[in-house]
Design a protein around this motif. Structure first.
Motif, PDB file in Angstrom:
ATOM      1  N   THR A   1       0.722  -1.374  -0.091  1.00 42.95           N
ATOM      2  CA  THR A   1       0.209  -0.060  -0.062  1.00 42.95           C
ATOM      3  C   THR A   1       0.998   1.401   0.097  1.00 42.95           C
ATOM      4  OG1 THR A   1      -1.733  -1.087   1.276  1.00 42.95           O
ATOM      5  CG2 THR A   1      -1.861   1.152   1.376  1.00 42.95           C
ATOM      6  N   LEU A   2       0.492   2.055  -0.929  1.00 43.65           N
ATOM      7  CA  LEU A   2       1.298   3.448  -1.060  1.00 43.65           C
ATOM      8  C   LEU A   2       0.345   4.576  -0.269  1.00 43.65           C
ATOM      9  CD1 LEU A   2       3.289   5.357  -2.030  1.00 43.65           C
ATOM     10  CD2 LEU A   2       1.892   5.419  -4.193  1.00 43.65           C
ATOM     11  N   TRP A   3       0.909   4.897   0.833  1.00 45.53           N
ATOM     12  CA  TRP A   3       0.459   6.055   1.639  1.00 45.53           C
ATOM     13  C   TRP A   3       0.898   7.402   0.987  1.00 45.53           C
ATOM     14  CZ3 TRP A   3      -3.413   5.106   5.411  1.00 45.53           C
ATOM     15  CH2 TRP A   3      -3.328   4.162   5.520  1.00 45.53           C
ATOM     16  N   ARG A   4       0.339   7.846   0.128  1.00 45.26           N
ATOM     17  CA  ARG A   4       0.892   9.227  -0.685  1.00 45.26           C
ATOM     18  C   ARG A   4       0.122  10.235   0.218  1.00 45.26           C
ATOM     19  NH1 ARG A   4       1.819  10.587  -5.998  1.00 45.26           N
ATOM     20  NH2 ARG A   4       0.857  12.791  -6.430  1.00 45.26           N
ATOM     21  N   GLY A   5       1.124  11.241   0.381  1.00 49.03           N
ATOM     22  CA  GLY A   5       0.885  12.417   1.164  1.00 49.03           C
ATOM     23  C   GLY A   5       0.903  12.368   2.649  1.00 49.03           C
ATOM     24  N   PHE A   6       1.454  11.134   3.117  1.00 49.36           N
ATOM     25  CA  PHE A   6       1.637  10.910   4.603  1.00 49.36           C
ATOM     26  C   PHE A   6       2.910  11.022   4.984  1.00 49.36           C
ATOM     27  CE2 PHE A   6      -2.417   9.287   3.811  1.00 49.36           C
ATOM     28  CZ  PHE A   6      -3.372   9.159   5.079  1.00 49.36           C
ATOM     29  N   PHE A   7       3.103  11.638   5.931  1.00 50.56           N
ATOM     30  CA  PHE A   7       4.472  12.060   6.580  1.00 50.56           C
ATOM     31  C   PHE A   7       4.625  11.320   7.963  1.00 50.56           C
ATOM     32  CE2 PHE A   7       7.472  15.591   8.257  1.00 50.56           C
ATOM     33  CZ  PHE A   7       8.695  14.808   8.165  1.00 50.56           C
ATOM     34  N   ARG A   8       5.417  10.228   7.996  1.00 48.67           N
ATOM     35  CA  ARG A   8       5.420   9.353   9.254  1.00 48.67           C
ATOM     36  C   ARG A   8       6.739   9.553  10.061  1.00 48.67           C
ATOM     37  NH1 ARG A   8       4.106   3.088   9.266  1.00 48.67           N
ATOM     38  NH2 ARG A   8       6.071   2.961   7.646  1.00 48.67           N
ATOM     39  N   ASN A   9       6.543  10.252  11.056  1.00 52.15           N
ATOM     40  CA  ASN A   9       7.815   9.976  12.042  1.00 52.15           C
ATOM     41  C   ASN A   9       8.985  11.174  11.840  1.00 52.15           C
ATOM     42  OD1 ASN A   9       6.234   8.143  13.948  1.00 52.15           O
ATOM     43  ND2 ASN A   9       7.309   6.593  12.910  1.00 52.15           N
ATOM     44  N   GLY A  10       9.181  11.367  10.629  1.00 47.57           N
ATOM     45  CA  GLY A  10      10.301  12.346  10.272  1.00 47.57           C
ATOM     46  C   GLY A  10      10.181  13.793  10.904  1.00 47.57           C
ATOM     47  N   GLN A  11      11.373  14.252  11.300  1.00 48.23           N
ATOM     48  CA  GLN A  11      11.442  15.492  11.926  1.00 48.23           C
ATOM     49  C   GLN A  11      12.204  16.612  10.745  1.00 48.23           C
ATOM     50  OE1 GLN A  11      12.374  15.621  15.929  1.00 48.23           O
ATOM     51  NE2 GLN A  11      11.570  13.569  16.104  1.00 48.23           N
ATOM     52  N   ILE A  12      11.773  17.734  10.521  1.00 47.78           N
ATOM     53  CA  ILE A  12      12.194  18.631   9.743  1.00 47.78           C
ATOM     54  C   ILE A  12      12.309  19.973  10.186  1.00 47.78           C
ATOM     55  CG2 ILE A  12      12.386  19.955   7.537  1.00 47.78           C
ATOM     56  CD1 ILE A  12      10.428  17.352   6.304  1.00 47.78           C
TER      57      ILE A  12
END
Length: 408
Positions: free
Chosen positions: A373-384
């Protein structure tokens, strides 16, 4: 008479001695004047050569700033109207960066460096897709602003991908006319010809304390043990850096590059198809990791950048995305939770980012795969986290504007 004779006998040697001293003084004076003239001429020649070199560099920077796109010339001869300042220069592609070479009028002095731009301030995250919604998952954070052409930023409420209490985002800038988008252009066609399939040697292995030659053309290059590369340029099909190998201001150009173990990195690593980095040792020098990417058929695309382990104080990560578009399958750039870098990440393609970045990120879209499954537009756990004090030196094949500069 005797007294007069004695006086004359004394006067003659004295006169001769005085004449000798005067002659010595005159000779010393003329020698001093001559040496001063020679030194003055040398200083003038050095100053003239320096002026001509600086004029050549300034001229190149002027052209770079004025073009608003990559500027190249194989050979340019310049002379001022009065003919007092003359120089020749070239600016050609050399891996991911352009190489500037300037000579004064008689070629007695030479300046060479890689050129690029130090971009102006930008938000922590800029997304390039025309419609780019972002849903934060887990403890994902965007601190320092997000720029979108059109779309929204939100906390995910999907039952499989929920945002946690530590998830965070701040200011959102929306509009396709924002300067973040107007000035950004990619020129991957300029760097396509950097890769080749013709090499002088088939296999080169550097082990122990071996030193890599300044110029090396070899199909398969392996650096391992405590081997060293000091300002070397490597053109290869495959490059492997492992164990405790070290590079200092390297310029490595290859179809595929693999970097792992406890290597020390410094310089530019430019791959056509794939670049993999898994390094245990913290990197304190400037490193540039770039992938060109390419279409190999109507439906197939090669070009992957995988960073699974990296701690770096000065890093630039680039995915040029040559002929990439949003219909292309897969996610070309993956940066895992074991990555913590200061610098810039720029991807002309979708990116799965789960690490920590202090600086700025520019990407086409964010997303990740969970199974099939591609979760397009989801940002998981990263930190910017945006940081405008970090000045990344970008190659001009990714044009963001800013101040033209160079690195030796």
């Amino acid at each position: 008479m005797g007294a007069v004779s004695n006086k004359r006998g004394f006067t003659l040697p004295l006169t001769i001695a005085i004449l000798v001293i005067i002659g010595f003084l005159v000779s010393s004076f003329y020698t001093m004047v001559k040496n001063e003239r020679i030194e003055s001429s040398r200083r003038f020649t050095d100053a003239q050569a320096t002026l001509e070199l600086e004029s050549g560099v300034n001229y190149a920077f002027f052209r770079m700033q004025a073009e608003h796109k990559p500027w190249r010339t194989d050979s340019l001869q310049h002379s001022s109207k009065d003919g007092k300042i003359r120089f020749s220069l070239s600016q050609i592609q050399d891996g991911a960066y352009a190489s500037l070479n300037v000579f004064n009028h008689d070629s007695s002095r030479h300046f060479t460096a890689h050129t690029g731009f130090i971009p102006t301030k930008r938000p922590a995250l800029t997304l390039l897709a025309s419609q780019a919604n972002i849903s934060l998952v887990g403890n994902a954070r965007i601190d320092g602003g997000t720029a979108l052409m059109s779309g929204t930023v939100s906390y995910s409420s999907h039952y499989k991908m929920r945002a946690e209490k530590d998830a965070f985002y701040d200011t959102v800038y929306v509009g396709d006319s924002l300067p973040y988008f107007d000035t950004l252009k990619f020129y991957p066609e300029i760097s396509r010809k950097q890769f080749t399939d013709k090499f002088q040697k088939e296999r080169c292995v550097f082990d122990g304390t071996d030193a890599v030659p300044t110029e090396l053309s070899c199909r398969v290059v392996t650096m391992q043990g405590d081997s060293r590369c000091n300002r070397c340029k490597i053109i290869a099909d495959k490059v492997f850096l492992r164990e405790r190998a070290a590079s200092t201001k390297a310029n490595i150009i290859a179809r595929t590059i693999s970097i792992k173990d406890s290597v020390l990195l410094s310089g530019t690593f430019f791959a056509q198809d794939s670049l993999e980095v898994s390094v245990k040792r913290k990197q304190e020098k400037t490193i540039n990791l770039a992938v060109q990417g390419r279409k190999t058929s109507d439906v197939d695309y090669t070009g992957t950048l995988l960073i699974s382990n990296l701690k770096a104080d000065k890093a630039l990560v680039l995915f040029m995305g040559d002929n990439w578009d949003e219909t292309t399958k897969g996610i070309p750039v993956t940066i895992t939770e074991n990555v913590d870098i200061k610098g810039s990440v720029i991807s002309r393609g979708m990116i799965d980012f789960r690490g920590k970045l202090t600086g700025q990120m520019i990407a086409y879209y964010l997303g990740f795969y969970e199974g099939e499954t591609l979760w397009r537009g989801f940002f998981r756990n990263g930190q910017i986290k945006g940081d405008t004090t970090i000045h990344t030196f970008l190659p001009d094949i990714i044009y963001l504007g800013g101040e033209a500069s160079y690195e030796n």
